[in-house]
Design an enzyme around this catalytic site. Structure first.
Site, short mmCIF file in Angstrom:
data_model
loop_
_atom_site.label_atom_id
_atom_site.label_comp_id
_atom_site.label_asym_id
_atom_site.label_seq_id
_atom_site.Cartn_x
_atom_site.Cartn_y
_atom_site.Cartn_z
N ASP A 206 34.15 73.36 37.23
CA ASP A 206 32.80 73.28 37.80
C ASP A 206 31.74 73.11 36.72
O ASP A 206 30.59 72.76 37.01
CB ASP A 206 32.49 74.52 38.63
CG ASP A 206 32.79 75.82 37.89
OD1 ASP A 206 32.10 76.10 36.88
OD2 ASP A 206 33.70 76.55 38.30
N CYS A 261 46.18 72.24 30.28
CA CYS A 261 45.75 73.16 29.22
C CYS A 261 46.94 73.71 28.44
O CYS A 261 46.81 74.02 27.25
CB CYS A 261 44.91 74.29 29.80
SG CYS A 261 45.80 75.45 30.87
N ASP A 281 39.58 80.53 32.94
CA ASP A 281 38.81 80.26 34.17
C ASP A 281 39.67 79.41 35.10
O ASP A 281 39.28 78.35 35.57
CB ASP A 281 37.50 79.54 33.82
CG ASP A 281 36.48 79.62 34.95
OD1 ASP A 281 36.73 80.35 35.92
OD2 ASP A 281 35.45 78.93 34.86
#
Length: 328
Positions: A206, A261, A281
């Site tokens: 986001d 990631c 996150d």
């Protein structure tokens, strides 16, 4: 337009449901109370399951009422259901539901009763979302702003009258325009000092965490996000929380890398790179009595990989679910 489902339940002495004569008397009292608020109901059908009694009623407009007795528990449920166009007034208002509950409680001599406001089903815009610990939450959602499926998940941005635009991933609410407090809590703004620090964000599609961290003058922030569609949607519809970082994708002290990631963390470890902070996150930590299963395996994997790239005094920052703990 929606199907309106009204749920009521009542607890009475189980002995009052123990035989046929008692059940008929209770049913008669329920019918008398229903007639005051949903007139012209006609009896349709009944059954005698092992755990009690079940019957249905219907009126000419299509309102269906089901009544269920659980005789061992002394529990009675009354469900009212009908279809309502947006332009129509409710057939049974919330005030009438409260009055119906009171009437039935008095008729039945109920020890405990409860009603729920109408549950709206079958709407194009779903106002109900489920929390990660499986609780139902109703939002004041009035518009679907964005909806598309990526290779990884269903991506939606909906509009809430109170919260503004809100990112929803696979039917789980993630972040709304009014959720600055979430981001500031995650980064412990005012407690942690990020100036001159090297930081990695795992996920964070986001853009809110990256946007807020850059205000703290870090040395460099690398954001690793696998789902480009999330970033595209937030860049277009949630700029108030991410600024222009998702549009630019890189700057003097930050870079967004689109990819897994875990692959990046393994490369950082191999190359000997170290960071002051790693932010997780990513997905919510599940609530479960035993930390087992595919999701927990994934959480362990990225935790272990994160710790390997932290400096000795580095910190791993993330969010979690659980009871509130106050540090003294």
């Amino acid at each position: 337009m929606s199907v309106q489902t009204i749920l009521l339940d009542f607890s009475i002495d189980p002995q009052r449901l123990g035989d046929d004569a008692s059940r008929k008397e209770v049913r008669k009292r329920i019918e008398e109370a229903l007639e005051c608020y949903i007139p012209n109901l006609r009896f349709v059908h009944d059954l005698l399951p092992e755990d009690g009694y079940f019957c249905t009623y219907m009126d000419k407009a299509g309102t269906v009422v089901t009544v269920r007795f659980f005789h061992v528990q002394g529990l009675i449920t009354v469900n009212v259901e009908y279809y309502k166009e947006n332009s129509e007034q409710p057939r049974v208002s919330l005030e009438s539901i409260k009055l119906l509950e009171n009437s039935l409680r008095n008729y039945l001599g109920s020890e405990r009763s409860k009603h729920l406001p109408p549950i709206k089903r079958g709407t194009y815009i779903d106002v109900y979302l489920t929390s990660s610990d499986e609780r139902l939450i109703e939002y004041d959602i009035d518009k679907m702003v964005f909806e598309k499926r990526s290779p990884f998940q269903k991506v939606q941005i909906v509009h809430s009258k109170v919260l503004g635009n809100m990112l929803v991933l696979d039917e789980l609410q993630n972040l709304a325009e009014a959720d600055l407090i979430y981001t500031e809590t995650l980064m412990m703004r005012g407690v942690e000092q990020y100036e001159g620090k090297e930081i990695v964000i795992l996920g964070g599609g986001d853009g809110a965490l990256l946007y807020e961290l850059l205000k703290e003058n870090p040395k460099f922030v690398t954001m690793l996000e696998i789902d480009d569609l999330v970033m595209q949607a937030c860049n277009e519809h949630m700029k108030s929380i991410c600024g222009d970082v998702l549009e630019r994708r890189n700057g003097p002290n930050y870079e967004i890398i689109v990819g897994d990631c875990m692959v990046a963390l393994q490369k950082y470890f191999k190359d000997g790179r170290k960071f002051d902070y790693v932010f997780g996150d990513l997905t919510d930590v599940p609530l479960s009595p035993t930390p087992t299963g595919e999701l927990w395996d994934f959480i362990r994997t990225f935790l272990e990989a994160s710790f390997k790239v932290l400096r000795p005094d580095g910190k791993f920052m993330t969010h979690a679910n659980g009871p509130t703990v106050q540090r003294r």
